[in-house]
Design a protein around this motif. Structure first.
Motif, PDB file in Angstrom:
ATOM      1  N   ARG A  15      48.848  -2.982 -17.918  1.00  0.00           N
ATOM      2  CA  ARG A  15      49.368  -1.777 -17.281  1.00  0.00           C
ATOM      3  C   ARG A  15      50.058  -2.085 -15.958  1.00  0.00           C
ATOM      4  O   ARG A  15      51.007  -1.398 -15.569  1.00  0.00           O
ATOM      5  CB  ARG A  15      48.274  -0.720 -17.119  1.00  0.00           C
ATOM      6  CG  ARG A  15      47.166  -0.992 -16.138  1.00  0.00           C
ATOM      7  CD  ARG A  15      46.139   0.134 -16.248  1.00  0.00           C
ATOM      8  NE  ARG A  15      45.085   0.059 -15.249  1.00  0.00           N
ATOM      9  CZ  ARG A  15      44.043   0.913 -15.209  1.00  0.00           C
ATOM     10  NH1 ARG A  15      43.937   1.879 -16.117  1.00  0.00           N
ATOM     11  NH2 ARG A  15      43.129   0.813 -14.291  1.00  0.00           N
ATOM     12  N   ASN A 103      38.814   7.087 -18.022  1.00  0.00           N
ATOM     13  CA  ASN A 103      39.147   5.883 -18.784  1.00  0.00           C
ATOM     14  C   ASN A 103      38.473   4.653 -18.184  1.00  0.00           C
ATOM     15  O   ASN A 103      37.820   3.872 -18.883  1.00  0.00           O
ATOM     16  CB  ASN A 103      40.657   5.683 -18.793  1.00  0.00           C
ATOM     17  CG  ASN A 103      41.088   4.433 -19.531  1.00  0.00           C
ATOM     18  OD1 ASN A 103      41.231   4.423 -20.752  1.00  0.00           O
ATOM     19  ND2 ASN A 103      41.313   3.351 -18.808  1.00  0.00           N
ATOM     20  N   TYR A 148      53.526  13.647 -24.819  1.00  0.00           N
ATOM     21  CA  TYR A 148      52.786  12.775 -23.914  1.00  0.00           C
ATOM     22  C   TYR A 148      51.638  13.557 -23.301  1.00  0.00           C
ATOM     23  O   TYR A 148      51.536  14.773 -23.472  1.00  0.00           O
ATOM     24  CB  TYR A 148      53.721  12.190 -22.839  1.00  0.00           C
ATOM     25  CG  TYR A 148      54.775  11.291 -23.433  1.00  0.00           C
ATOM     26  CD1 TYR A 148      54.510   9.957 -23.705  1.00  0.00           C
ATOM     27  CD2 TYR A 148      56.047  11.793 -23.750  1.00  0.00           C
ATOM     28  CE1 TYR A 148      55.461   9.133 -24.283  1.00  0.00           C
ATOM     29  CE2 TYR A 148      57.010  10.974 -24.326  1.00  0.00           C
ATOM     30  CZ  TYR A 148      56.717   9.642 -24.597  1.00  0.00           C
ATOM     31  OH  TYR A 148      57.651   8.829 -25.163  1.00  0.00           O
ATOM     32  N   PRO A 154      56.705  10.156 -20.380  1.00  0.00           N
ATOM     33  CA  PRO A 154      55.534   9.377 -19.960  1.00  0.00           C
ATOM     34  C   PRO A 154      55.203   9.608 -18.494  1.00  0.00           C
ATOM     35  O   PRO A 154      56.088   9.807 -17.652  1.00  0.00           O
ATOM     36  CB  PRO A 154      55.971   7.923 -20.192  1.00  0.00           C
ATOM     37  CG  PRO A 154      57.076   7.998 -21.179  1.00  0.00           C
ATOM     38  CD  PRO A 154      57.776   9.299 -20.911  1.00  0.00           C
ATOM     39  N   ASP A 158      49.713   8.176 -19.077  1.00  0.00           N
ATOM     40  CA  ASP A 158      50.011   7.546 -20.366  1.00  0.00           C
ATOM     41  C   ASP A 158      49.994   6.029 -20.258  1.00  0.00           C
ATOM     42  O   ASP A 158      49.390   5.333 -21.088  1.00  0.00           O
ATOM     43  CB  ASP A 158      51.397   7.997 -20.866  1.00  0.00           C
ATOM     44  CG  ASP A 158      51.475   9.480 -21.143  1.00  0.00           C
ATOM     45  OD1 ASP A 158      51.093   9.903 -22.243  1.00  0.00           O
ATOM     46  OD2 ASP A 158      51.898  10.234 -20.239  1.00  0.00           O
ATOM     47  N   ALA A 162      47.174   3.787 -22.144  1.00  0.00           N
ATOM     48  CA  ALA A 162      47.605   3.278 -23.452  1.00  0.00           C
ATOM     49  C   ALA A 162      47.099   1.870 -23.771  1.00  0.00           C
ATOM     50  O   ALA A 162      46.681   1.617 -24.907  1.00  0.00           O
ATOM     51  CB  ALA A 162      49.129   3.348 -23.561  1.00  0.00           C
ATOM     52  N   VAL A 165      43.505   2.357 -25.073  1.00  0.00           N
ATOM     53  CA  VAL A 165      43.460   3.021 -26.377  1.00  0.00           C
ATOM     54  C   VAL A 165      43.946   2.056 -27.453  1.00  0.00           C
ATOM     55  O   VAL A 165      43.391   1.995 -28.556  1.00  0.00           O
ATOM     56  CB  VAL A 165      44.299   4.312 -26.369  1.00  0.00           C
ATOM     57  CG1 VAL A 165      44.317   4.950 -27.762  1.00  0.00           C
ATOM     58  CG2 VAL A 165      43.751   5.303 -25.339  1.00  0.00           C
ATOM     59  N   ARG A 166      44.961   1.275 -27.144  1.00  0.00           N
ATOM     60  CA  ARG A 166      45.448   0.251 -28.083  1.00  0.00           C
ATOM     61  C   ARG A 166      44.331  -0.712 -28.452  1.00  0.00           C
ATOM     62  O   ARG A 166      44.132  -1.035 -29.628  1.00  0.00           O
ATOM     63  CB  ARG A 166      46.614  -0.506 -27.432  1.00  0.00           C
ATOM     64  CG  ARG A 166      47.038  -1.777 -28.160  1.00  0.00           C
ATOM     65  CD  ARG A 166      48.080  -2.539 -27.327  1.00  0.00           C
ATOM     66  NE  ARG A 166      48.452  -3.796 -27.956  1.00  0.00           N
ATOM     67  CZ  ARG A 166      47.847  -4.950 -27.749  1.00  0.00           C
ATOM     68  NH1 ARG A 166      46.796  -5.014 -26.918  1.00  0.00           N
ATOM     69  NH2 ARG A 166      48.249  -6.043 -28.359  1.00  0.00           N
ATOM     70  N   LEU A 184      47.267  11.399 -31.484  1.00  0.00           N
ATOM     71  CA  LEU A 184      46.990  10.159 -30.749  1.00  0.00           C
ATOM     72  C   LEU A 184      47.608   8.956 -31.453  1.00  0.00           C
ATOM     73  O   LEU A 184      48.136   8.051 -30.800  1.00  0.00           O
ATOM     74  CB  LEU A 184      45.477   9.980 -30.600  1.00  0.00           C
ATOM     75  CG  LEU A 184      45.009   8.872 -29.644  1.00  0.00           C
ATOM     76  CD1 LEU A 184      45.472   9.149 -28.223  1.00  0.00           C
ATOM     77  CD2 LEU A 184      43.499   8.720 -29.689  1.00  0.00           C
ATOM     78  N   TRP A 187      51.268   9.053 -30.644  1.00  0.00           N
ATOM     79  CA  TRP A 187      51.447   8.681 -29.238  1.00  0.00           C
ATOM     80  C   TRP A 187      51.314   7.177 -29.054  1.00  0.00           C
ATOM     81  O   TRP A 187      52.137   6.551 -28.377  1.00  0.00           O
ATOM     82  CB  TRP A 187      50.401   9.433 -28.419  1.00  0.00           C
ATOM     83  CG  TRP A 187      50.261   9.068 -26.979  1.00  0.00           C
ATOM     84  CD1 TRP A 187      51.001   9.546 -25.930  1.00  0.00           C
ATOM     85  CD2 TRP A 187      49.285   8.180 -26.397  1.00  0.00           C
ATOM     86  NE1 TRP A 187      50.552   9.016 -24.745  1.00  0.00           N
ATOM     87  CE2 TRP A 187      49.502   8.175 -24.990  1.00  0.00           C
ATOM     88  CE3 TRP A 187      48.248   7.417 -26.929  1.00  0.00           C
ATOM     89  CZ2 TRP A 187      48.721   7.416 -24.127  1.00  0.00           C
ATOM     90  CZ3 TRP A 187      47.472   6.649 -26.065  1.00  0.00           C
ATOM     91  CH2 TRP A 187      47.716   6.653 -24.677  1.00  0.00           C
ATOM     92  N   LEU A 188      50.291   6.588 -29.667  1.00  0.00           N
ATOM     93  CA  LEU A 188      50.078   5.144 -29.529  1.00  0.00           C
ATOM     94  C   LEU A 188      51.216   4.368 -30.181  1.00  0.00           C
ATOM     95  O   LEU A 188      51.705   3.385 -29.614  1.00  0.00           O
ATOM     96  CB  LEU A 188      48.731   4.752 -30.146  1.00  0.00           C
ATOM     97  CG  LEU A 188      48.383   3.265 -30.066  1.00  0.00           C
ATOM     98  CD1 LEU A 188      48.327   2.784 -28.618  1.00  0.00           C
ATOM     99  CD2 LEU A 188      47.053   2.987 -30.771  1.00  0.00           C
ATOM    100  N   PHE A 191      54.225   4.316 -28.052  1.00  0.00           N
ATOM    101  CA  PHE A 191      54.031   3.346 -26.970  1.00  0.00           C
ATOM    102  C   PHE A 191      54.272   1.928 -27.473  1.00  0.00           C
ATOM    103  O   PHE A 191      54.996   1.141 -26.843  1.00  0.00           O
ATOM    104  CB  PHE A 191      52.619   3.486 -26.414  1.00  0.00           C
ATOM    105  CG  PHE A 191      52.203   2.402 -25.465  1.00  0.00           C
ATOM    106  CD1 PHE A 191      52.729   2.327 -24.188  1.00  0.00           C
ATOM    107  CD2 PHE A 191      51.258   1.447 -25.847  1.00  0.00           C
ATOM    108  CE1 PHE A 191      52.336   1.333 -23.295  1.00  0.00           C
ATOM    109  CE2 PHE A 191      50.872   0.442 -24.976  1.00  0.00           C
ATOM    110  CZ  PHE A 191      51.414   0.389 -23.698  1.00  0.00           C
TER     111      PHE A 191
END
Length: 204
Positions: A15, A103, A148, A154, A158, A162, A165-166, A184, A187-188, A191
């Motif tokens: 990130r 998160n 998003y 984004p 996000d 992400a 979540v990935r 979801l 969305w993923l 991304f």
């Protein structure tokens, strides 16, 4: 030149790279072996975790930032062309903070136990996955409203979430593909297919 010490698959480093690339910050990336961390990185940040950003000395006196979210915020302060920070929407900015806190402080803990369930024999892999799903359901509900999490484009939320979540989805891809989290999943995939993600995941 700014230097980022990174590990390609680490979601925290991921990130940071996303925000730095997006903001156009000139950057040299040093891919770190976690088994043999470079001495120059440890001199900058003795805790020894990635990412570590060393900012050149022009006007900032050689500043070092060694928390991924702080790196993201620093990068966006330099340039934020698509308004990831949602500057003019105070309620959404508060939601960004709340989502990232959940998160980083709660979901990441369940993710670790789900991914490495053999290290945590107190409960089953399915138990840890179910705990993580509480957060997935929250994201799924947000994505009912728009493509998003908090806007039609984004945001910092996000991009900060992400990579985690990935990682959760990739523990058991077949399971994730058959879940009811259709928003979801889209969305993923958006991304993963983005030019920005592909660029920051290119092997050095």
């Amino acid at each position: 030149m700014n230097t980022l010490y990174s590990f390609r698959r680490c979601p925290y480093a991921m990130r940071a790279r996303l925000a730095l690339r997006y903001s156009g910050v000139p950057l040299r990336i040093v891919e770190v072996s976690l088994k043999a961390k470079p001495a120059e990185m440890l001199a900058l940040s003795p805790k020894g975790t990635v990412p570590v950003l060393s900012i050149d000395g022009r006007g900032v006196d050689g500043r070092v930032i060694d928390e991924s979210l702080d790196i993201m915020r620093w990068a966006l302060a330099q340039h934020d062309p698509q308004d990831w920070l949602l500057q003019d929407d105070e309620p959404a900015r508060q939601q960004i903070e709340a989502l990232i806190a959940e998160n980083d402080q709660v979901f990441k803990l369940h993710l670790n136990r789900y991914k490495y369930a053999e290290r945590y024999p107190e409960h089953s892999m399915e138990h840890y996955r179910a705990q993580g799903e509480v957060f997935l359901r929250r994201l799924e509900a947000l994505l009912n409203e728009r493509p998003y999490l908090l806007a039609d484009h984004p945001s910092l939320a996000d991009m900060a979430l992400a990579p985690f979540v990935r990682q959760f989805a990739h523990v058991d891809r077949e399971w994730f593909a058959q879940t009811p989290y259709r928003n979801l999943q889209r969305w993923l995939q958006r991304f993963l297919d983005s030019e920005l993600f592909i660029q920051v995941m290119a092997k050095p």
